[in-house]
Write a protein that holds these residues in place. Structure first.
Motif, PDB file in Angstrom:
ATOM      1  N   ARG B  40       1.065  -1.379   0.070  1.00  0.00           N
ATOM      2  CA  ARG B  40      -0.194  -0.093   0.136  1.00  0.00           C
ATOM      3  C   ARG B  40       0.750   1.348  -0.058  1.00  0.00           C
ATOM      4  N   ARG B  41       2.312   1.232   0.757  1.00  0.00           N
ATOM      5  CA  ARG B  41       3.165   2.341   1.080  1.00  0.00           C
ATOM      6  C   ARG B  41       3.322   2.864   0.102  1.00  0.00           C
ATOM      7  N   LEU B  42       4.499   1.666  -0.922  1.00  0.00           N
ATOM      8  CA  LEU B  42       4.935   1.298  -2.053  1.00  0.00           C
ATOM      9  C   LEU B  42       4.081   2.037  -3.380  1.00  0.00           C
ATOM     10  N   VAL B  43       2.498   1.707  -3.010  1.00  0.00           N
ATOM     11  CA  VAL B  43       2.120   2.232  -4.573  1.00  0.00           C
ATOM     12  C   VAL B  43       1.165   3.323  -4.835  1.00  0.00           C
ATOM     13  N   ALA B  44       1.495   3.489  -2.814  1.00  0.00           N
ATOM     14  CA  ALA B  44       0.543   5.188  -3.178  1.00  0.00           C
ATOM     15  C   ALA B  44       0.803   5.526  -4.126  1.00  0.00           C
ATOM     16  N   PRO B  45       2.698   6.452  -4.948  1.00  0.00           N
ATOM     17  CA  PRO B  45       2.881   7.191  -5.226  1.00  0.00           C
ATOM     18  C   PRO B  45       2.544   7.654  -6.315  1.00  0.00           C
ATOM     19  N   LEU B  46       2.019   6.841  -7.119  1.00  0.00           N
ATOM     20  CA  LEU B  46       1.881   5.529  -8.487  1.00  0.00           C
ATOM     21  C   LEU B  46       0.561   6.910  -9.019  1.00  0.00           C
ATOM     22  N   ASP B  49       0.858   9.831 -10.833  1.00  0.00           N
ATOM     23  CA  ASP B  49       1.426   9.599 -12.169  1.00  0.00           C
ATOM     24  C   ASP B  49       0.561  10.702 -13.145  1.00  0.00           C
ATOM     25  N   PRO B  50       0.891  11.297 -14.244  1.00  0.00           N
ATOM     26  CA  PRO B  50      -1.030  12.102 -15.081  1.00  0.00           C
ATOM     27  C   PRO B  50      -1.216  11.296 -15.730  1.00  0.00           C
ATOM     28  N   GLU B  51      -1.246   9.350 -15.878  1.00  0.00           N
ATOM     29  CA  GLU B  51      -1.607   8.968 -16.542  1.00  0.00           C
ATOM     30  C   GLU B  51      -2.657   7.573 -15.832  1.00  0.00           C
ATOM     31  N   VAL B  52      -2.659   7.665 -14.220  1.00  0.00           N
ATOM     32  CA  VAL B  52      -3.456   6.974 -13.659  1.00  0.00           C
ATOM     33  C   VAL B  52      -4.111   7.307 -12.762  1.00  0.00           C
ATOM     34  N   GLY B  53      -5.718   6.800 -13.395  1.00  0.00           N
ATOM     35  CA  GLY B  53      -6.962   6.694 -12.386  1.00  0.00           C
ATOM     36  C   GLY B  53      -7.344   6.488 -11.474  1.00  0.00           C
ATOM     37  N   GLU B  54      -7.054   5.446 -11.182  1.00  0.00           N
ATOM     38  CA  GLU B  54      -6.833   4.767  -9.604  1.00  0.00           C
ATOM     39  C   GLU B  54      -5.743   3.940  -9.449  1.00  0.00           C
ATOM     40  N   VAL B  55      -5.659   3.098  -8.255  1.00  0.00           N
ATOM     41  CA  VAL B  55      -4.679   2.335  -7.424  1.00  0.00           C
ATOM     42  C   VAL B  55      -5.879   1.818  -6.907  1.00  0.00           C
ATOM     43  N   ARG B  56      -6.205   0.515  -7.207  1.00  0.00           N
ATOM     44  CA  ARG B  56      -6.856  -0.308  -6.108  1.00  0.00           C
ATOM     45  C   ARG B  56      -6.009  -1.871  -6.266  1.00  0.00           C
ATOM     46  N   GLN B  57      -6.407  -2.089  -5.091  1.00  0.00           N
ATOM     47  CA  GLN B  57      -6.155  -2.998  -4.094  1.00  0.00           C
ATOM     48  C   GLN B  57      -7.245  -4.011  -3.569  1.00  0.00           C
ATOM     49  N   ALA B  58      -6.070  -5.500  -3.307  1.00  0.00           N
ATOM     50  CA  ALA B  58      -6.985  -6.164  -2.076  1.00  0.00           C
ATOM     51  C   ALA B  58      -6.233  -7.085  -1.006  1.00  0.00           C
ATOM     52  N   GLY B  59      -5.892  -7.203  -0.332  1.00  0.00           N
ATOM     53  CA  GLY B  59      -4.313  -7.540   0.908  1.00  0.00           C
ATOM     54  C   GLY B  59      -3.134  -7.604  -1.262  1.00  0.00           C
ATOM     55  N   LEU B  60      -2.889  -8.478  -1.643  1.00  0.00           N
ATOM     56  CA  LEU B  60      -1.086  -8.493  -2.058  1.00  0.00           C
ATOM     57  C   LEU B  60      -1.453  -7.705  -3.422  1.00  0.00           C
ATOM     58  N   MET B 117      12.195  -6.716  -3.084  1.00  0.00           N
ATOM     59  CA  MET B 117      11.517  -7.506  -4.156  1.00  0.00           C
ATOM     60  C   MET B 117      10.383  -6.579  -5.209  1.00  0.00           C
ATOM     61  N   LEU B 118       9.157  -6.349  -4.074  1.00  0.00           N
ATOM     62  CA  LEU B 118       8.163  -5.851  -3.496  1.00  0.00           C
ATOM     63  C   LEU B 118       8.872  -4.131  -4.643  1.00  0.00           C
ATOM     64  N   GLY B 119       9.507  -3.564  -3.936  1.00  0.00           N
ATOM     65  CA  GLY B 119       9.857  -2.890  -4.415  1.00  0.00           C
ATOM     66  C   GLY B 119      10.635  -2.930  -5.470  1.00  0.00           C
ATOM     67  N   ARG B 120      10.968  -3.168  -6.252  1.00  0.00           N
ATOM     68  CA  ARG B 120      11.672  -3.351  -7.243  1.00  0.00           C
ATOM     69  C   ARG B 120      10.575  -3.079  -8.355  1.00  0.00           C
ATOM     70  N   ALA B 121       9.708  -4.566  -7.971  1.00  0.00           N
ATOM     71  CA  ALA B 121       8.493  -4.496  -9.169  1.00  0.00           C
ATOM     72  C   ALA B 121       7.688  -3.189  -9.126  1.00  0.00           C
ATOM     73  N   VAL B 122       7.344  -2.983  -7.384  1.00  0.00           N
ATOM     74  CA  VAL B 122       6.377  -1.236  -8.224  1.00  0.00           C
ATOM     75  C   VAL B 122       7.503  -0.081  -9.112  1.00  0.00           C
ATOM     76  N   GLU B 123       9.272  -0.187  -8.970  1.00  0.00           N
ATOM     77  CA  GLU B 123       9.829   0.269  -9.004  1.00  0.00           C
ATOM     78  C   GLU B 123       9.883   0.455 -10.799  1.00  0.00           C
ATOM     79  N   ALA B 124      10.078  -0.777 -11.375  1.00  0.00           N
ATOM     80  CA  ALA B 124       9.766  -1.519 -12.469  1.00  0.00           C
ATOM     81  C   ALA B 124       8.298  -0.913 -13.248  1.00  0.00           C
ATOM     82  N   LEU B 125       7.346  -1.134 -13.008  1.00  0.00           N
ATOM     83  CA  LEU B 125       5.987  -1.049 -12.864  1.00  0.00           C
ATOM     84  C   LEU B 125       6.038   0.805 -13.347  1.00  0.00           C
ATOM     85  N   ASP B 126       6.537   1.395 -12.293  1.00  0.00           N
ATOM     86  CA  ASP B 126       6.625   2.935 -11.881  1.00  0.00           C
ATOM     87  C   ASP B 126       6.682   3.523 -13.602  1.00  0.00           C
TER      88      ASP B 126
END
Lengths: 80, 137
Positions: B40-46, B49-60, B117-126
């Motif tokens: 939740r903390r890692l994806v919050a900054p997404l 992003d000017p193209e991100v409409g929504e970030v949805r999350q349930a668990g992982l 690894m979560l950090g690297r995944a979110v970074e790669a996506l960003d």
């Protein structure tokens, strides 16, 4: 893209490049790749009964045990 | 009632039982709950992003929705293949994922994933969203 192996939460390409398995396969690889207890469970079952059709009221111990486990874990009430 | 050739395959059932046993023995659901807060903390900054409409999350499990217009959340036309550009770029950056319903990028790592690894995944996506901006058809 050809994936030759899986190690933990990563996939390994034929030429050794590593990729994070971002969707756990299709939400299926909950424990990561290469879990020895899953390999052993598969081998044990392959030795005793590798395949069975469940058509016509036939079943096997792991199928019955898994069905009972899922019913136990599922949030719905057991049908009476 | 519909039956399949591999319905209740004994090997699949035996592996599923061992899988559930490990989840219980290692108390992985508690771990998933804890790691979900990291996610939740890692994806919050997404969301900025000017193209991100929504970030949805349930668990992982996370869905990052890309839109053509952030204010109205109007979607990209399917032929823009905005999401597929991102998933293709992500492969080059060490993350295998897919875009669902055209432009929703999906993250759903194994329960055993590390914080690093979560950090690297979110970074790669960003970085993949950023690197492919403006390249859509």
């Amino acid at each position: 893209l050809v994936i030759a192996g899986g190690e933990g939460c990563e996939l390994v390409t034929e030429d050794g490049r590593r990729l994070i398995d971002g969707m756990s396969g299709l939400w299926t690889v909950n424990l990561g790749h290469g879990r020895q207890e899953l390999v052993e469970a598969a081998v044990k079952q392959l030795r005793s009964l590798p395949y069975l059709t469940t058509f016509g009221g036939v079943s096997s111990p792991p199928a019955i045990e898994l069905a009972e486990k899922i019913v136990e874990l599922a949030p719905a009430l057991r049908a009476s | 009632m519909h039956g399949f050739t591999h319905s209740a395959h004994p090997v699949a059932c035996a592996v599923a039982l061992a899988n559930i046993a490990t989840i219980e023995r290692e108390d992985l659901l508690t771990r998933v709950r804890e790691m979900s807060e990291t996610m939740r903390r890692l994806v919050a900054p997404l969301r900025d992003d000017p193209e991100v409409g929504e970030v949805r999350q349930a668990g992982l499990m996370v869905g990052v929705e890309l839109v053509a217009d952030k204010a109205t959340r109007e979607r990209w036309p399917a032929q823009a293949t905005r999401g597929r550009l991102v998933s293709a770029e992500a492969r080059e950056r060490g993350l295998l994922t897919r875009s669902l319903l055209d432009d929703i990028l999906c993250l759903a790592p194994p329960f055993t994933v590390s914080e690093e690894m979560l950090g690297r995944a979110v970074e790669a996506l960003d970085q993949s969203i950023e690197a492919t901006r403006g390249l859509h058809r």
